[in-house]
Enzyme design. Structure first.
Site, PDB file in Angstrom:
ATOM      1  N   GLU A 127     -25.704  24.196  58.027  1.00 31.95           N
ATOM      2  CA  GLU A 127     -24.544  24.256  59.097  1.00 31.95           C
ATOM      3  C   GLU A 127     -24.691  23.309  60.388  1.00 31.95           C
ATOM      4  O   GLU A 127     -24.220  22.949  61.070  1.00 31.95           O
ATOM      5  CB  GLU A 127     -25.427  25.855  60.516  1.00 31.95           C
ATOM      6  CG  GLU A 127     -25.222  27.014  59.647  1.00 31.95           C
ATOM      7  CD  GLU A 127     -25.773  28.206  60.793  1.00 31.95           C
ATOM      8  OE1 GLU A 127     -25.659  27.470  62.146  1.00 31.95           O
ATOM      9  OE2 GLU A 127     -25.784  29.416  60.563  1.00 31.95           O
ATOM     10  N   TYR A 150     -28.670  26.702  67.625  1.00 33.39           N
ATOM     11  CA  TYR A 150     -29.301  25.721  66.924  1.00 33.39           C
ATOM     12  C   TYR A 150     -29.147  25.222  65.912  1.00 33.39           C
ATOM     13  O   TYR A 150     -29.595  24.643  65.309  1.00 33.39           O
ATOM     14  CB  TYR A 150     -28.573  27.337  65.930  1.00 33.39           C
ATOM     15  CG  TYR A 150     -29.235  27.315  64.578  1.00 33.39           C
ATOM     16  CD1 TYR A 150     -31.211  27.188  64.048  1.00 33.39           C
ATOM     17  CD2 TYR A 150     -28.211  27.579  63.130  1.00 33.39           C
ATOM     18  CE1 TYR A 150     -31.206  26.902  62.921  1.00 33.39           C
ATOM     19  CE2 TYR A 150     -28.655  27.467  61.659  1.00 33.39           C
ATOM     20  CZ  TYR A 150     -30.260  27.141  61.958  1.00 33.39           C
ATOM     21  OH  TYR A 150     -31.292  27.131  60.505  1.00 33.39           O
ATOM     22  N   LYS A 154     -30.602  21.663  64.435  1.00 29.81           N
ATOM     23  CA  LYS A 154     -31.381  21.328  63.202  1.00 29.81           C
ATOM     24  C   LYS A 154     -30.998  20.216  63.040  1.00 29.81           C
ATOM     25  O   LYS A 154     -31.864  19.304  62.232  1.00 29.81           O
ATOM     26  CB  LYS A 154     -30.969  22.746  62.082  1.00 29.81           C
ATOM     27  CG  LYS A 154     -31.445  23.579  62.335  1.00 29.81           C
ATOM     28  CD  LYS A 154     -32.978  23.606  62.293  1.00 29.81           C
ATOM     29  CE  LYS A 154     -33.167  23.688  60.302  1.00 29.81           C
ATOM     30  NZ  LYS A 154     -34.576  23.647  60.362  1.00 29.81           N
TER      31      LYS A 154
HETATM   32  P1  NAD Z   1     -37.202  33.231  60.080  1.00 27.65           P
HETATM   33  O1  NAD Z   1     -37.050  32.800  61.877  1.00 27.65           O
HETATM   34  O2  NAD Z   1     -37.542  34.190  59.415  1.00 27.65           O
HETATM   35  O3  NAD Z   1     -39.033  31.896  59.714  1.00 27.65           O
HETATM   36  C1  NAD Z   1     -39.239  30.595  61.033  1.00 27.65           C
HETATM   37  C2  NAD Z   1     -41.044  30.800  61.067  1.00 27.65           C
HETATM   38  O4  NAD Z   1     -41.224  29.949  62.053  1.00 27.65           O
HETATM   39  C3  NAD Z   1     -40.920  31.999  61.615  1.00 27.65           C
HETATM   40  O5  NAD Z   1     -42.253  32.662  60.988  1.00 27.65           O
HETATM   41  C4  NAD Z   1     -41.925  31.847  63.193  1.00 27.65           C
HETATM   42  O6  NAD Z   1     -43.085  32.586  63.416  1.00 27.65           O
HETATM   43  C5  NAD Z   1     -42.382  30.418  62.670  1.00 27.65           C
HETATM   44  N1  NAD Z   1     -42.224  29.487  63.892  1.00 27.65           N
HETATM   45  C6  NAD Z   1     -41.341  29.588  64.518  1.00 27.65           C
HETATM   46  N2  NAD Z   1     -41.345  28.582  65.753  1.00 27.65           N
HETATM   47  C7  NAD Z   1     -42.852  27.803  65.551  1.00 27.65           C
HETATM   48  C8  NAD Z   1     -43.383  26.761  65.784  1.00 27.65           C
HETATM   49  N3  NAD Z   1     -43.589  25.923  66.966  1.00 27.65           N
HETATM   50  N4  NAD Z   1     -44.580  26.289  65.726  1.00 27.65           N
HETATM   51  C9  NAD Z   1     -44.952  27.024  63.840  1.00 27.65           C
HETATM   52  N5  NAD Z   1     -43.693  28.327  63.812  1.00 27.65           N
HETATM   53  C10 NAD Z   1     -43.115  28.487  64.078  1.00 27.65           C
HETATM   54  O7  NAD Z   1     -36.577  32.124  59.585  1.00 27.65           O
HETATM   55  P2  NAD Z   1     -35.932  31.403  57.838  1.00 27.65           P
HETATM   56  O8  NAD Z   1     -35.174  32.120  57.544  1.00 27.65           O
HETATM   57  O9  NAD Z   1     -37.735  31.760  56.990  1.00 27.65           O
HETATM   58  O10 NAD Z   1     -35.903  29.563  57.826  1.00 27.65           O
HETATM   59  C11 NAD Z   1     -36.961  29.555  57.375  1.00 27.65           C
HETATM   60  C12 NAD Z   1     -35.988  27.927  57.888  1.00 27.65           C
HETATM   61  O11 NAD Z   1     -35.264  27.587  56.683  1.00 27.65           O
HETATM   62  C13 NAD Z   1     -35.848  26.935  59.010  1.00 27.65           C
HETATM   63  O12 NAD Z   1     -36.079  25.579  58.929  1.00 27.65           O
HETATM   64  C14 NAD Z   1     -34.361  27.050  59.112  1.00 27.65           C
HETATM   65  O13 NAD Z   1     -33.529  26.330  59.734  1.00 27.65           O
HETATM   66  C15 NAD Z   1     -34.345  27.318  57.488  1.00 27.65           C
HETATM   67  N6  NAD Z   1     -32.874  27.694  56.598  1.00 27.65           N
HETATM   68  C16 NAD Z   1     -32.750  28.905  57.032  1.00 27.65           C
HETATM   69  C17 NAD Z   1     -31.768  29.278  56.018  1.00 27.65           C
HETATM   70  C18 NAD Z   1     -31.211  31.219  56.152  1.00 27.65           C
HETATM   71  O14 NAD Z   1     -30.247  31.416  55.054  1.00 27.65           O
HETATM   72  N7  NAD Z   1     -32.481  31.438  56.734  1.00 27.65           N
HETATM   73  C19 NAD Z   1     -30.592  28.569  55.616  1.00 27.65           C
HETATM   74  C20 NAD Z   1     -30.594  27.338  55.371  1.00 27.65           C
HETATM   75  C21 NAD Z   1     -31.703  26.472  56.293  1.00 27.65           C
HETATM   76  O1  DAU Z   2     -25.769  28.887  56.993  1.00 32.16           O
HETATM   77  C1  DAU Z   2     -27.272  28.775  57.124  1.00 32.16           C
HETATM   78  C2  DAU Z   2     -27.972  29.713  57.971  1.00 32.16           C
HETATM   79  O2  DAU Z   2     -27.471  31.094  58.008  1.00 32.16           O
HETATM   80  C3  DAU Z   2     -28.876  29.722  58.821  1.00 32.16           C
HETATM   81  O3  DAU Z   2     -29.392  28.535  58.900  1.00 32.16           O
HETATM   82  C4  DAU Z   2     -29.646  30.099  59.726  1.00 32.16           C
HETATM   83  O4  DAU Z   2     -30.919  30.056  60.040  1.00 32.16           O
HETATM   84  C5  DAU Z   2     -29.296  32.143  59.352  1.00 32.16           C
HETATM   85  O5  DAU Z   2     -29.424  32.722  59.825  1.00 32.16           O
HETATM   86  C6  DAU Z   2     -27.795  31.965  58.732  1.00 32.16           C
HETATM   87  O6  DAU Z   2     -26.819  32.108  60.132  1.00 32.16           O
HETATM   88  P1  DAU Z   2     -25.399  32.527  60.463  1.00 32.16           P
HETATM   89  O7  DAU Z   2     -25.257  32.965  61.263  1.00 32.16           O
HETATM   90  O8  DAU Z   2     -24.736  31.857  59.283  1.00 32.16           O
HETATM   91  O9  DAU Z   2     -26.291  34.125  59.648  1.00 32.16           O
HETATM   92  P2  DAU Z   2     -26.014  35.614  60.456  1.00 32.16           P
HETATM   93  O10 DAU Z   2     -27.305  36.726  59.715  1.00 32.16           O
HETATM   94  O11 DAU Z   2     -26.698  35.354  61.471  1.00 32.16           O
HETATM   95  O12 DAU Z   2     -24.936  35.393  59.747  1.00 32.16           O
HETATM   96  C7  DAU Z   2     -23.824  35.816  58.867  1.00 32.16           C
HETATM   97  C8  DAU Z   2     -22.274  35.865  59.391  1.00 32.16           C
HETATM   98  O13 DAU Z   2     -21.972  37.267  59.620  1.00 32.16           O
HETATM   99  C9  DAU Z   2     -21.656  35.428  60.716  1.00 32.16           C
HETATM  100  O14 DAU Z   2     -20.405  35.176  60.641  1.00 32.16           O
HETATM  101  C10 DAU Z   2     -21.964  36.449  61.615  1.00 32.16           C
HETATM  102  C11 DAU Z   2     -21.445  37.813  61.660  1.00 32.16           C
HETATM  103  N1  DAU Z   2     -22.213  38.911  61.528  1.00 32.16           N
HETATM  104  C12 DAU Z   2     -24.022  38.627  61.624  1.00 32.16           C
HETATM  105  C13 DAU Z   2     -24.166  39.650  62.268  1.00 32.16           C
HETATM  106  C14 DAU Z   2     -26.214  39.711  62.631  1.00 32.16           C
HETATM  107  C15 DAU Z   2     -21.818  39.993  62.031  1.00 32.16           C
HETATM  108  O15 DAU Z   2     -20.266  40.025  61.256  1.00 32.16           O
HETATM  109  N2  DAU Z   2     -21.973  40.595  62.463  1.00 32.16           N
HETATM  110  C16 DAU Z   2     -23.703  40.179  62.866  1.00 32.16           C
HETATM  111  O16 DAU Z   2     -23.875  42.165  63.482  1.00 32.16           O
END
Ligand code: NAD
Ligand code: DAU
Length: 336
Positions: A127, A150, A154
């Site tokens: 992102e 967000y 990042k």
């Molecule tokens: P998540 O929200 O499920 O988990 C985040 C964790 O960080 C939680 O357990 C929370 O308690 C902890 N946390 C938050 N603030 C904190 C602080 N100040 N100190 C210590 N712990 C803290 O997120 P996720 O989806 O597992 O993502 C993990 C990492 O990967 C993030 O850095 C996110 O930006 C990155 N990321 C996520 C995705 C995705 O699709 N979910 C994709 C690419 C990168």
């Molecule tokens: O691309 C990586 C990112 O993917 C990570 O860095 C983020 O932590 C992770 O949350 C995710 O971000 P998105 O915004 O892409 O994910 P989300 O699941 O929130 O939404 C995915 C897509 O679906 C987005 O286009 C918004 C849409 N959406 C999401 C929700 C929650 C809906 O249409 N309805 C919904 O209720």
């Protein structure tokens, strides 16, 4: 090797800890997590009694607390997952995103510099690159252009990480991954939210016209990629990680309904997310060529398994939706 993992009680962190303990029997893992609403120790039930694993509740912004752990466990390697991770929440209020994602990362960088850590892995996101039109993919040289608070937080963290490498020679590597899905994902994100709602016969809220595209990767493939970067990534480099599985949100939601034999009439179009990025797509050829990593999951297989996981673990996400999961820590650790 002892690895400090931050944010290990979240979705990707907990998958990574389980994977690393399985894959590397000789490693020790120290997990630091603040247990925000997104941190859930139930995700780690399987490893909580493993002598190679320890959990410490705390904040990455708390310098003395992190320093104490570095000394206690003689940490030389840190993987930073800790973050506020949900775009919609960042639109409602960005302060916690700035605090944890930027200030917290800077605290960890300062400590890493002072204590001469051997490797600092920053888990970042695609992102930071912003939004694509109909064509093209993000490469590691695509200019940074974050759109949501967000993504901006990042991107700021990434810039700090690279600055510490450039200025102080800190041995950092950044990974930028696309949208993850799989077990233990908090049911506010698209895939688990839609599965949970469909299973409960509730409306499935699709933002805007549903034609926004995300590039999906199974969390297990993200974990193997971080493992590869941790061991073989070149210092100072950025590696994109992706699963080569672009899907429009609406098509994906229909696929989930189809798998669950639920009617498409559950789909409800709702107001669009402000500033909603239209399309993400990752070019991961660098990590594939340089580190020999490849995703193993096809999206069809991964989604099918994931739907199966949420069907089988209804009590896990129902406890989250009811708020009951937050009692787990108390119950588990009181009196220990
Ligand atoms: P998540 O929200 O499920 O988990 C985040 C964790 O960080 C939680 O357990 C929370 O308690 C902890 N946390 C938050 N603030 C904190 C602080 N100040 N100190 C210590 N712990 C803290 O997120 P996720 O989806 O597992 O993502 C993990 C990492 O990967 C993030 O850095 C996110 O930006 C990155 N990321 C996520 C995705 C995705 O699709 N979910 C994709 C690419 C990168
Ligand atoms: O691309 C990586 C990112 O993917 C990570 O860095 C983020 O932590 C992770 O949350 C995710 O971000 P998105 O915004 O892409 O994910 P989300 O699941 O929130 O939404 C995915 C897509 O679906 C987005 O286009 C918004 C849409 N959406 C999401 C929700 C929650 C809906 O249409 N309805 C919904 O209720």
């Amino acid at each position: 090797m002892t690895i400090l993992i931050t944010g290990g009680a979240g979705f990707i962190g907990s998958n990574f800890i389980q994977y690393m303990l399985r894959k590397h029997p000789e490693y020790r893992i120290v997990n630091v997590d603040k247990l925000t609403y997104a941190g859930n120790l139930e995700n780690l039930e399987e490893v909580e009694d493993d002598p190679r694993y320890s959990f410490h509740e705390g904040d990455i912004c708390d310098r003395p607390f992190i320093v104490e752990l570095l000394h206690k466990y003689r940490i030389e390697t840190l993987v930073n997952f800790a973050a506020e991770s949900h775009v919609d929440r960042s639109i409602h209020g960005a302060s916690e995103f700035v605090r944890t994602n930027i200030v917290g990362t800077n605290v960890l960088l300062e400590i890493a510099k002072e204590h001469k850590l051997k490797k600092f892995i920053q888990v970042s996101t695609d992102e930071v690159y912003g939004s694509l039109g109909a064509e093209g993919k993000f490469t590691e040289t695509t200019p940074i252009h974050p759109n949501s608070p967000y993504a901006a937080s990042k991107a700021s963290a990434d810039m700090l990480v690279l600055a510490y490498h450039h200025t102080f020679g800190l041995p950092v590597v950044i990974t930028r991954c696309s949208n993850n899905y799989g077990p233990y994902q908090f049911p506010e994100k698209l895939i688990p939210l839609m599965i949970a709602n469909a299973l409960s016969d509730k409306p499935l809220p699709v933002y805007g016209d549903g034609m926004n595209v995300r590039d999906w990767i199974h969390v297990a493939d993200h974990c193997t990629a971080i493992d590869a970067v941790l061991h073989h990534g070149a210092i100072g480099q950025v590696y994109n990680i992706g699963g080569n599985s672009e899907r429009a949100n609406l098509d994906l939601v229909k696929l989930i309904l189809h798998h669950l034999a639920k009617p498409e009439s559950l789909i409800t179009f709702v107001k669009d997310r402000p500033g909603h990025d239209r399309r993400y797509a990752i070019d991961s050829s660098k990590i594939q060529k340089e580190l020999g990593w490849k995703p193993q999951y096809s999206f069809e297989q991964g989604l099918k398994e994931t739907i199966g996981w949420y069907q089988k673990h209804q009590s896990w996400w129902k406890r989250i939706l009811s708020g009951e999961y937050q009692q787990y820590y108390k119950k588990m650790y009181e009196g220990r």
